[in-house]
Design an enzyme around this catalytic site. Sequence first.
Site, mmCIF file in Angstrom:
data_model
loop_
_atom_site.group_PDB
_atom_site.id
_atom_site.type_symbol
_atom_site.label_atom_id
_atom_site.label_comp_id
_atom_site.label_asym_id
_atom_site.label_seq_id
_atom_site.Cartn_x
_atom_site.Cartn_y
_atom_site.Cartn_z
ATOM 1 N N LYS A 28 -68.447 -51.624 49.070
ATOM 2 C CA LYS A 28 -68.657 -50.994 47.775
ATOM 3 C C LYS A 28 -67.348 -50.839 47.005
ATOM 4 C CE LYS A 28 -67.794 -46.526 49.057
ATOM 5 N NZ LYS A 28 -67.804 -45.105 48.923
ATOM 6 N N THR A 29 -66.255 -50.594 47.704
ATOM 7 C CA THR A 29 -64.990 -50.447 46.979
ATOM 8 C C THR A 29 -64.589 -51.769 46.335
ATOM 9 O OG1 THR A 29 -64.370 -48.797 48.615
ATOM 10 C CG2 THR A 29 -62.652 -49.538 47.150
ATOM 11 N N ASP A 78 -68.036 -43.046 42.106
ATOM 12 C CA ASP A 78 -68.118 -43.374 43.525
ATOM 13 C C ASP A 78 -68.849 -42.248 44.260
ATOM 14 O OD1 ASP A 78 -67.710 -44.776 45.807
ATOM 15 O OD2 ASP A 78 -65.655 -44.105 46.117
ATOM 16 N N GLU A 79 -69.448 -42.551 45.392
ATOM 17 C CA GLU A 79 -70.143 -41.541 46.202
ATOM 18 C C GLU A 79 -71.102 -40.715 45.344
ATOM 19 O OE1 GLU A 79 -69.881 -41.744 49.276
ATOM 20 O OE2 GLU A 79 -67.816 -42.081 49.957
ATOM 21 N N GLN A 90 -76.525 -41.752 53.013
ATOM 22 C CA GLN A 90 -75.284 -41.106 53.455
ATOM 23 C C GLN A 90 -75.024 -39.797 52.719
ATOM 24 O OE1 GLN A 90 -71.862 -43.746 54.499
ATOM 25 N NE2 GLN A 90 -73.104 -45.304 53.502
ATOM 26 N N ARG A 104 -70.108 -45.823 61.552
ATOM 27 C CA ARG A 104 -68.640 -45.845 61.523
ATOM 28 C C ARG A 104 -68.092 -46.911 62.461
ATOM 29 N NH1 ARG A 104 -68.334 -44.832 57.150
ATOM 30 N NH2 ARG A 104 -70.589 -44.940 57.301
#
Length: 702
Positions: free
Chosen positions: A36-37, A218-219, A254, A638
């Site tokens: 995503k980044t 973001d997020e 998430q 993770r």
Amino acid sequence: MATAPKPPDTLNPAQLQAVHHLAGPCLVLAGAGSGKTRVITHKIGRLLQAGLAPKEIAAITFTNKAAQEMRERTKALVGARAAKDLVVATFHSLGVRILRADGSKVGLKEQFSILDSDDVMGVLRDAGGASDNKLARSWQWTISLWKNQGLDSSGAAGVAKDDHEQVAARVMKLYEERLAAYQAVDFDDLISLPLKLLQRDDEARARWQGMFGHVLVDEYQDTNSVQYELLKLLVSGPDPRRAGQFTAVGDDDQSIYGWRGATIANLRRLPQDWPDLKVIPLEQNYRSTGNILRAANNVIAGNPKLFEKKLWSEFGDGDPVRLMECDGEEHEAERAVAFIQSLRAQGGAIADDRASGQIKFADFAILYRANHQARVFEQKLRAAQIPYKVSGGQSFFDRAEIKDLCAWLRLLVNQDDDPAFLRAVTTPKRGIGHTTLGKLGEYAGRWKTSLFESLFSDSLAAQLGAKAIGSLHEFGRYLNDLEHRARHTTGAEDAKALLLDWLKTIGYEQHLYDSEDSEKLAASRWTNVLDFVDWVSRRCGGEIRQEGGTFEGEKQTVLQVAQTISVIISLAERGDEQDVVTLSTLHASKGLEWPHVWLAGINEGLLPFKPDAEDVAAEVLASRLEEERRLMYVGITRARTTLAVSTLRRRKKGRDTVQGIPSRFIAEMKLHEASTREDPRERLKKLRAALSAKVDAAPPPA
DNA sequence: CATACATGAATTTTT
DNA sequence: TTCATGTATG
């Protein structure tokens, strides 16, 4: 053997679609490890290419760390010059920006202070007359939640359910009055006041709405309702070339911060508020092996779906997920240590192909639900001479000595900041005790002025002894003098000289040695102080970030830097690159990844967490369980190549030990029987090999 | 009565 | 780890 997937050099179709969708609102549902980044930075590049000026593009994150990372990655892609003028900000720093420019419209003067959570506690204890920290903390908590829902004290009084909340609402009223008098805001205000401001003031709203040609968030799943409204306002407005130009990037699976006000309702609302919203799921995962992804998908399948999305990967199954049943916490920690040692002993055999042969300590993370679980792991790691770091440990800026200095700086910026005044005037001690301060406070309260403003009053002088008045005046004069100098000092060199002169004048080093009983401790505190001085003066010299290259910004005066201090406060992350095992809560692990991950204490009661006695509605319970499940999902995702999940057969509860029940999430992972159980003899052999292996462990951190 | 030390318990955290 | 409470001591 397991080989971790590697991100490609080009964007995949979904990523391309997200990057090239420039006309209108866009929601990118970015699964864990889906790049995503990359999408955000490439989209920024695309927007520049399409003709937007850098300063017309805003990228908003939640943490300073994320902002920093985004700035660096963008810089690498579009070059330093374009990156410099991009507005890469956290929600809170954007709020500060708005308030510094237009705060007068909500009754704030230009130089307001930002209270950190300690200050807030102090004000609340005082306002509510609580001697008890616990009570003040619970008020702080409740008030913050209300504020995050956009309520003020009168609104809160309306929704307060029980006695405790009624009291909290009353305390909130007093709290609001104090903050107004101090010309101070808390962190929540940094979002809610700009919103209020933009709602009320047509001119400011038009100006801010015209400022950005595109806003990236973001997020997004972590936004609360106030943040949602603020964003919505920023990207609305009359200009069709500005309105609806945004990209929200997030993952409903998430969302793990519901307990602090984040709401996935914001994801549901988005398609409703923007009918032309383009929803693009990123489902290809570039992080984990098939077995790990499958476990993650199986667990999250237990939650109702908001958007359809299923992670997949082009890469092989990899090693099976390991289920570790342990007798108790000690045993668990020992096995985790053995896990680390044995993988390292096997070396490159299962090494991640992005790592170079030898497996590093930094390739491991031990993740758990609650901080206290770290204790036993620390013990065992120390005993095994394995270096580690505990994430979320005390921040540099939380240290008492740094807070002392920040109080002074804040006072320079805003002399009416009473909490800062109280801290500064008593550190170091200068003959002003609580009697004097009590009288001063009484006086200030009576005349509704700040402590500082009361300092030089004649009628106060009549009530105090000559010595007390003398010390107070001296303090006031020195502060004025220092403020004057800080206003005119720029550049790293001069700033440093000024700061050191200040510390010398107030005798801070001596103060440390006097108040600390161990000389070693005092010395280490003083080192922190010097680091802090360095940090501030570098910023005065115009440096923006030190890692991954330095940005040359405008030179700033000491006063200007002091102004933003509570917001910039991003760890001066020292020792970031050290080769150490990470211990972290599941919450703090979001956004990070490791080749080898151990999920600890996956038991009923811990994950999903169960508060001991509490009567809550069934639907609240259900939504909590869903968030716990997402937490498990975050934990699983993770890991890149190896995932171990441990449960406890015995668990301490109160003073007795109860039987530990494996978390329901373990069954939900649907690990194949064959893939979960290692042959015990095989295991023993591996263990022995590991224990006898020479492990070149560095000593653990102090 | 106040201070010192020990014992026990503990959601999750950023700004 | 930290924080709070309880016990023992001056």
